[in-house]
Design a protein around this motif. Structure first.
Motif, PDB file in Angstrom:
ATOM      1  N   GLY A 250      22.006  55.537  52.472  1.00  0.00           N
ATOM      2  CA  GLY A 250      23.329  54.911  52.421  1.00  0.00           C
ATOM      3  C   GLY A 250      24.276  55.607  51.464  1.00  0.00           C
ATOM      4  N   VAL A 251      23.802  55.921  50.258  1.00  0.00           N
ATOM      5  CA  VAL A 251      24.659  56.591  49.271  1.00  0.00           C
ATOM      6  C   VAL A 251      25.003  58.007  49.736  1.00  0.00           C
ATOM      7  N   THR A 252      24.087  58.645  50.434  1.00  0.00           N
ATOM      8  CA  THR A 252      24.368  59.993  50.963  1.00  0.00           C
ATOM      9  C   THR A 252      25.523  59.949  51.960  1.00  0.00           C
ATOM     10  N   VAL A 253      25.572  58.926  52.794  1.00  0.00           N
ATOM     11  CA  VAL A 253      26.684  58.779  53.741  1.00  0.00           C
ATOM     12  C   VAL A 253      28.012  58.658  52.988  1.00  0.00           C
ATOM     13  N   VAL A 254      28.035  57.834  51.945  1.00  0.00           N
ATOM     14  CA  VAL A 254      29.267  57.655  51.163  1.00  0.00           C
ATOM     15  C   VAL A 254      29.675  58.969  50.509  1.00  0.00           C
ATOM     16  N   ASP A 255      28.712  59.672  49.932  1.00  0.00           N
ATOM     17  CA  ASP A 255      28.990  60.957  49.287  1.00  0.00           C
ATOM     18  C   ASP A 255      29.568  61.957  50.288  1.00  0.00           C
ATOM     19  N   GLU A 256      28.966  62.031  51.473  1.00  0.00           N
ATOM     20  CA  GLU A 256      29.443  62.980  52.490  1.00  0.00           C
ATOM     21  C   GLU A 256      30.818  62.565  53.028  1.00  0.00           C
ATOM     22  N   LEU A 257      31.075  61.278  53.141  1.00  0.00           N
ATOM     23  CA  LEU A 257      32.399  60.810  53.574  1.00  0.00           C
ATOM     24  C   LEU A 257      33.477  61.242  52.592  1.00  0.00           C
ATOM     25  N   MET A 258      33.211  61.056  51.302  1.00  0.00           N
ATOM     26  CA  MET A 258      34.200  61.407  50.278  1.00  0.00           C
ATOM     27  C   MET A 258      34.435  62.916  50.245  1.00  0.00           C
ATOM     28  N   ASP A 259      33.366  63.671  50.499  1.00  0.00           N
ATOM     29  CA  ASP A 259      33.501  65.126  50.549  1.00  0.00           C
ATOM     30  C   ASP A 259      34.251  65.562  51.810  1.00  0.00           C
ATOM     31  N   PHE A 260      33.916  64.968  52.931  1.00  0.00           N
ATOM     32  CA  PHE A 260      34.522  65.326  54.219  1.00  0.00           C
ATOM     33  C   PHE A 260      36.037  65.106  54.195  1.00  0.00           C
ATOM     34  N   PHE A 261      36.463  63.989  53.611  1.00  0.00           N
ATOM     35  CA  PHE A 261      37.896  63.675  53.575  1.00  0.00           C
ATOM     36  C   PHE A 261      38.562  64.089  52.259  1.00  0.00           C
TER      37      PHE A 261
ATOM     38  N   HIS B 296      34.390  42.625  44.153  1.00  0.00           N
ATOM     39  CA  HIS B 296      35.428  42.825  45.156  1.00  0.00           C
ATOM     40  C   HIS B 296      36.628  43.514  44.504  1.00  0.00           C
ATOM     41  N   GLY B 297      37.052  44.641  45.074  1.00  0.00           N
ATOM     42  CA  GLY B 297      38.159  45.396  44.507  1.00  0.00           C
ATOM     43  C   GLY B 297      37.737  46.407  43.458  1.00  0.00           C
ATOM     44  N   TYR B 298      36.444  46.496  43.168  1.00  0.00           N
ATOM     45  CA  TYR B 298      35.941  47.456  42.179  1.00  0.00           C
ATOM     46  C   TYR B 298      36.273  48.872  42.637  1.00  0.00           C
ATOM     47  N   GLU B 299      36.556  49.752  41.678  1.00  0.00           N
ATOM     48  CA  GLU B 299      36.952  51.114  42.014  1.00  0.00           C
ATOM     49  C   GLU B 299      35.929  52.111  41.500  1.00  0.00           C
ATOM     50  N   LEU B 300      35.596  53.070  42.345  1.00  0.00           N
ATOM     51  CA  LEU B 300      34.582  54.071  42.032  1.00  0.00           C
ATOM     52  C   LEU B 300      35.154  55.471  42.206  1.00  0.00           C
ATOM     53  N   LEU B 301      34.659  56.411  41.401  1.00  0.00           N
ATOM     54  CA  LEU B 301      35.062  57.812  41.504  1.00  0.00           C
ATOM     55  C   LEU B 301      33.971  58.618  42.196  1.00  0.00           C
ATOM     56  N   ARG B 302      34.360  59.698  42.835  1.00  0.00           N
ATOM     57  CA  ARG B 302      33.391  60.557  43.533  1.00  0.00           C
ATOM     58  C   ARG B 302      32.317  61.049  42.575  1.00  0.00           C
ATOM     59  N   SER B 303      32.703  61.403  41.353  1.00  0.00           N
ATOM     60  CA  SER B 303      31.732  61.919  40.385  1.00  0.00           C
ATOM     61  C   SER B 303      30.629  60.899  40.124  1.00  0.00           C
ATOM     62  N   GLU B 304      30.988  59.615  40.130  1.00  0.00           N
ATOM     63  CA  GLU B 304      29.990  58.572  39.895  1.00  0.00           C
ATOM     64  C   GLU B 304      29.024  58.468  41.066  1.00  0.00           C
ATOM     65  N   ILE B 305      29.536  58.660  42.277  1.00  0.00           N
ATOM     66  CA  ILE B 305      28.684  58.640  43.472  1.00  0.00           C
ATOM     67  C   ILE B 305      27.706  59.814  43.426  1.00  0.00           C
ATOM     68  N   VAL B 306      28.214  60.996  43.068  1.00  0.00           N
ATOM     69  CA  VAL B 306      27.384  62.206  43.010  1.00  0.00           C
ATOM     70  C   VAL B 306      26.238  62.022  42.015  1.00  0.00           C
ATOM     71  N   HIS B 307      26.562  61.545  40.814  1.00  0.00           N
ATOM     72  CA  HIS B 307      25.538  61.376  39.777  1.00  0.00           C
ATOM     73  C   HIS B 307      24.537  60.289  40.159  1.00  0.00           C
ATOM     74  N   LEU B 308      25.031  59.223  40.761  1.00  0.00           N
ATOM     75  CA  LEU B 308      24.151  58.128  41.177  1.00  0.00           C
ATOM     76  C   LEU B 308      23.168  58.610  42.242  1.00  0.00           C
ATOM     77  N   LEU B 309      23.657  59.353  43.218  1.00  0.00           N
ATOM     78  CA  LEU B 309      22.805  59.847  44.298  1.00  0.00           C
ATOM     79  C   LEU B 309      21.732  60.792  43.759  1.00  0.00           C
ATOM     80  N   ALA B 310      22.121  61.675  42.837  1.00  0.00           N
ATOM     81  CA  ALA B 310      21.152  62.612  42.257  1.00  0.00           C
ATOM     82  C   ALA B 310      20.029  61.852  41.546  1.00  0.00           C
ATOM     83  N   MET B 311      20.394  60.787  40.846  1.00  0.00           N
ATOM     84  CA  MET B 311      19.396  59.979  40.137  1.00  0.00           C
ATOM     85  C   MET B 311      18.476  59.256  41.107  1.00  0.00           C
TER      86      MET B 311
END
Length: 513
Positions: free
Chosen positions: A274-285, A233-248
């Protein structure tokens, strides 16, 4: 004060969750039980339009068990809601009646907008969002809820059919996922967002996400970072981490995804969507920063229930410092000593900050750790510095990430006795940069604790002069300060070693006074 117990049940497309809490009516509560079952109520719903018999039975079985658990706690009320799957299914109303007959539970089928409101209620309760333009989202199995807001003022609220189960069944038929399928999924998500969201996209400072997909992402990233926290709870993530995770994840078969550290195998088949939705949300905004809200809709239900029963006071602005003080008070600390050590610590911090590039984030870590450094007395004087570490690490502190709680716990732990050593597991599992930060901030706290050895604020303040290899401190006060001078010298070891400086101490008044 009389204790009230309440329960909430969230019947989602992918999972059914129940929670039991106890409150004194001051807006705070403690969790007594938290149960989750992956019932997959929405399985096959996209193709048939109805809840399948197997999913129906899984739901009834899970809710029967959860109701028995809740009854054991003798709660005064149960708030139960069903979301996307029951809302959409042609036999959703029939299922609600069957649940009532089997368990006695009254189920409220909420709209997508009501889901969004519950997610927002939880996020605003848990994060410092005053004056911050942000997006709150919750990803379920069937739908995605979005709330854009400035502080507590909602700008736009949406519910879209972009849930992880729905998108997987609609687009991702192959194993591993084909590139063409994934591209179609991405295009669909982008088109849905562009069509539905009419507000201003720029200037969004952060995203606050909840739901199983988001917590799964956090668990996988934490595992990759080799970080171990009791709660994300409260953990912080960067977009780059989402991108690399999704690719894997997209490259792997379902069997391979099941073995990914941090990922619940029961979620492996829907995690790519699910991860694709998060990735697209971060890109969209165009947002680079995601905060994880582990609590989400089910906590929103609890908060709504407390509010309806007048057990939730009018919302007051909370701060990280208020949270630290509140926790310290609950452990019966000597507030005068804690605040004085914090003031002295910040004086040294300001002298050293330019050298190390420290800013507000590091300052609040030191300030809060100083306030809480003696909470271990609550357990025992003996080894209270070690008790402080464990209490702070497990504390529910508003405004701090899991990493920040771990850092503060370590900073407080070294205010006395041993300096950091290789055999200290809690210290060695920190990254090298965080180890150095703990040693330096812990060194400041350790020294300033010595400056208030008699706990009577004899040292009013400290004048600091920093050269390349020397830190000169002049202690200001109106009384004799030999005890404080001795205390500071005795506890200067960590600061001198971590900052590579020689410490010179003077009294601002005659030592013979």
């Amino acid at each position: 004060m009389k204790q009230t117990r309440l329960a909430a049940i969230d019947i989602g497309t992918n999972s059914i969750r129940s929670i039991v809490i106890e409150t004194s009516g001051n807006g705070k509560y403690r969790i007594l039980d938290d149960e989750k079952v992956l019932a997959r109520l929405g399985e096959g719903l996209h193709q048939t339009g109805a809840i399948a018999p197997a999913a129906w039975e899984r739901a009834i079985e899970a809710l029967t068990r959860q109701k028995k658990i809740i009854d054991g706690y003798k709660v005064s009320a149960i708030d139960a809601v069903a979301t996307s799957a029951v809302r959409k299914a042609s036999n959703g109303a029939e299922l609600v009646r069957a649940i009532k007959k089997s368990t006695g539970l009254e189920i409220e089928v909420v709209s997508g907008e009501e889901e969004a409101e519950l997610a927002a209620l939880s996020a605003q309760h848990n994060f410092e969002l005053e004056g911050v333009r942000h997006l709150i989202f919750d990803i379920g199995g069937g739908s995605l809820e979005l709330i854009s807001a400035l502080g507590t003022h909602t700008e736009e609220m949406l519910s879209l059919e972009l849930g992880a189960v729905f998108l997987t069944e609609s687009f991702l038929k192959s194993d591993p996922v084909l590139g063409t399928e994934h591209q179609k999924l991405r295009k669909h998500i982008r088109k849905s967002l562009k069509t539905a969201y009419t507000g201003e996209r720029t200037g969004m400072q952060c995203l606050v996400g909840s739901g199983g997909t988001v917590t799964a992402i956090a668990a996988m990233v934490a595992a990759a970072r080799k970080e171990k926290f009791d709660s994300l709870h409260g953990y912080e993530l960067l977009r780059s981490e989402i991108v690399h995770l999704l690719a894997m994840l997209a490259r792997k078969s379902d069997k391979e995804r099941r073995a990914v550290p941090g990922l619940n195998p029961e979620r492996s088949d829907i995690i790519v969507a699910g991860v694709t939705v998060v990735d697209e949300l971060m890109d969209f905004f165009q947002v680079n920063h995601l905060k994880v809200n582990e609590r989400g809709i089910r906590e929103g239900l609890i908060l709504r229930g407390l509010r309806r029963r007048n057990l939730l006071p009018e919302k007051k602005l909370r701060s990280w410092r208020d949270s630290a003080l509140e926790f310290a008070h609950s452990c019966h600390i000597d507030e005068g000593h804690a605040e004085h050590v914090a003031r002295l610590s910040l004086q040294l911090f300001k002298a050293l900050a330019p050298r190390y590039g420290w800013g507000p984030k590091e300052m609040r870590l030191l300030d809060a750790a100083a306030i809480m450094h003696d909470v271990g007395y609550f357990i025992s004087y003996s080894s209270h510095h070690k008790h402080s570490y464990h209490l702070i690490r497990h504390a529910d502190l508003f405004g701090f990430t899991p990493r920040e709680r771990e850092l503060m716990a370590n900073i407080a732990r070294y205010h006395r006795k041993s300096v950091p050593k290789k055999k200290h597991e809690e210290f060695t599992r920190l990254s090298p940069d965080d180890q150095l930060l703990v040693a330096r901030l812990g060194g400041i706290l350790r020294l300033c604790d010595g400056l208030d050895r008699r706990r009577n604020a004899v040292v009013h303040g400290v004048d600091c002069a920093l050269t390349q290899d020397t830190l000169e401190l002049t202690l200001n006060g109106e009384e004799e300060m030999s005890v404080e001078l001795y205390g500071a010298k005795a506890k200067s070891d960590l600061l001198q070693e971590a900052c590579k400086v020689r410490l010179v101490l003077h009294c601002g008044v005659s030592e013979s006074q």
